[in-house]
Design a protein around this motif. Structure first.
Motif, PDB file in Angstrom:
ATOM      1  N   ILE A 176       0.840  -1.199   0.000  1.00  0.00           N
ATOM      2  CA  ILE A 176       0.000   0.000   0.000  1.00  0.00           C
ATOM      3  C   ILE A 176       0.877   1.251   0.000  1.00  0.00           C
ATOM      4  CG2 ILE A 176      -1.624   1.353   1.385  1.00  0.00           C
ATOM      5  CD1 ILE A 176      -2.824  -1.394   2.248  1.00  0.00           C
ATOM      6  N   GLN A 177       1.909   1.271   0.835  1.00  0.00           N
ATOM      7  CA  GLN A 177       2.824   2.424   0.883  1.00  0.00           C
ATOM      8  C   GLN A 177       3.478   2.652  -0.481  1.00  0.00           C
ATOM      9  OE1 GLN A 177       2.356   4.356   4.244  1.00  0.00           O
ATOM     10  NE2 GLN A 177       4.192   4.830   3.172  1.00  0.00           N
ATOM     11  N   MET A 192       1.170   9.356  -5.484  1.00  0.00           N
ATOM     12  CA  MET A 192       1.441  10.720  -5.047  1.00  0.00           C
ATOM     13  C   MET A 192       2.591  11.345  -5.828  1.00  0.00           C
ATOM     14  SD  MET A 192       0.690  10.552  -0.954  1.00  0.00           S
ATOM     15  CE  MET A 192       1.033  12.315  -0.751  1.00  0.00           C
ATOM     16  N   ASP A 193       3.632  10.585  -6.136  1.00  0.00           N
ATOM     17  CA  ASP A 193       4.746  11.112  -6.939  1.00  0.00           C
ATOM     18  C   ASP A 193       4.253  11.575  -8.306  1.00  0.00           C
ATOM     19  OD1 ASP A 193       6.517  10.608  -4.867  1.00  0.00           O
ATOM     20  OD2 ASP A 193       7.383   8.802  -5.800  1.00  0.00           O
ATOM     21  N   VAL A 209      -0.575  18.623  -9.362  1.00  0.00           N
ATOM     22  CA  VAL A 209      -1.941  18.675  -8.830  1.00  0.00           C
ATOM     23  C   VAL A 209      -2.023  18.520  -7.318  1.00  0.00           C
ATOM     24  CG1 VAL A 209      -3.034  18.002 -11.003  1.00  0.00           C
ATOM     25  CG2 VAL A 209      -2.370  16.239  -9.364  1.00  0.00           C
ATOM     26  N   ILE A 210      -0.930  18.052  -6.697  1.00  0.00           N
ATOM     27  CA  ILE A 210      -0.926  17.976  -5.233  1.00  0.00           C
ATOM     28  C   ILE A 210       0.355  18.598  -4.697  1.00  0.00           C
ATOM     29  CG2 ILE A 210      -2.395  15.905  -5.151  1.00  0.00           C
ATOM     30  CD1 ILE A 210       0.154  14.346  -4.260  1.00  0.00           C
ATOM     31  N   THR A 242       3.674   8.523   3.708  1.00  0.00           N
ATOM     32  CA  THR A 242       3.497   8.093   5.096  1.00  0.00           C
ATOM     33  C   THR A 242       2.485   8.993   5.804  1.00  0.00           C
ATOM     34  OG1 THR A 242       5.747   7.228   5.154  1.00  0.00           O
ATOM     35  CG2 THR A 242       4.692   7.643   7.273  1.00  0.00           C
ATOM     36  N   ASP A 243       2.567  10.307   5.560  1.00  0.00           N
ATOM     37  CA  ASP A 243       1.583  11.233   6.128  1.00  0.00           C
ATOM     38  C   ASP A 243       0.183  10.922   5.624  1.00  0.00           C
ATOM     39  OD1 ASP A 243       3.660  12.634   7.385  1.00  0.00           O
ATOM     40  OD2 ASP A 243       3.776  14.147   5.796  1.00  0.00           O
ATOM     41  N   MET A 244       0.077  10.696   4.326  1.00  0.00           N
ATOM     42  CA  MET A 244      -1.232  10.426   3.722  1.00  0.00           C
ATOM     43  C   MET A 244      -1.797   9.111   4.243  1.00  0.00           C
ATOM     44  SD  MET A 244      -3.398  11.788   1.818  1.00  0.00           S
ATOM     45  CE  MET A 244      -4.775  11.437   0.771  1.00  0.00           C
TER      46      MET A 244
END
Length: 103
Positions: free
Chosen positions: A40-41, A48-49, A56-57, A64-66
């Motif tokens: 999952i990580q 996210m990358d 867009v983000i 890890t934060d997400m």
């Protein structure tokens, strides 16, 4: 990204339903989460990358934060009757993750 996050919530909610059984396994010294957590990580990092590269983000939020935010949402609103709340919290989280919404 929103679709993936919704599917993750489905996965997390299913695990919450098995919480007592999984606690027993963990108490025996086995970590049933190790492999899935890593997968999952990795998937979340790739997602996210790509979103950071596309602009867009925000770039200051780690996978890890997400993951911690998603886990919190799952714990706070993991029951089937709370799905609408979970969706609202996911949307709120994504709004905060959007490029330009940072400090």
């Amino acid at each position: 990204m929103r679709v993936w996050l919704g599917r993750f919530m489905d996965y997390a909610n299913a695990k919450l339903g098995m919480a007592d059984a999984l606690r027993g396994v963990v108490a025996s010294g086995v970590n049933p989460y190790a492999q899935s957590h890593e997968m999952i990580q990795d998937a979340l990092s790739l997602l996210m990358d790509a979103a950071v590269t596309a602009g867009v983000i925000r770039s200051d939020i780690s996978a890890t934060d997400m993951f911690a935010a998603l886990t919190g949402i799952a714990l706070a609103s993991g029951k089937p009757e709370q799905r609408e709340q979970a969706d609202r919290l996911l949307d709120l989280t994504l709004d905060g993750l959007s490029a330009g919404s940072g400090r």
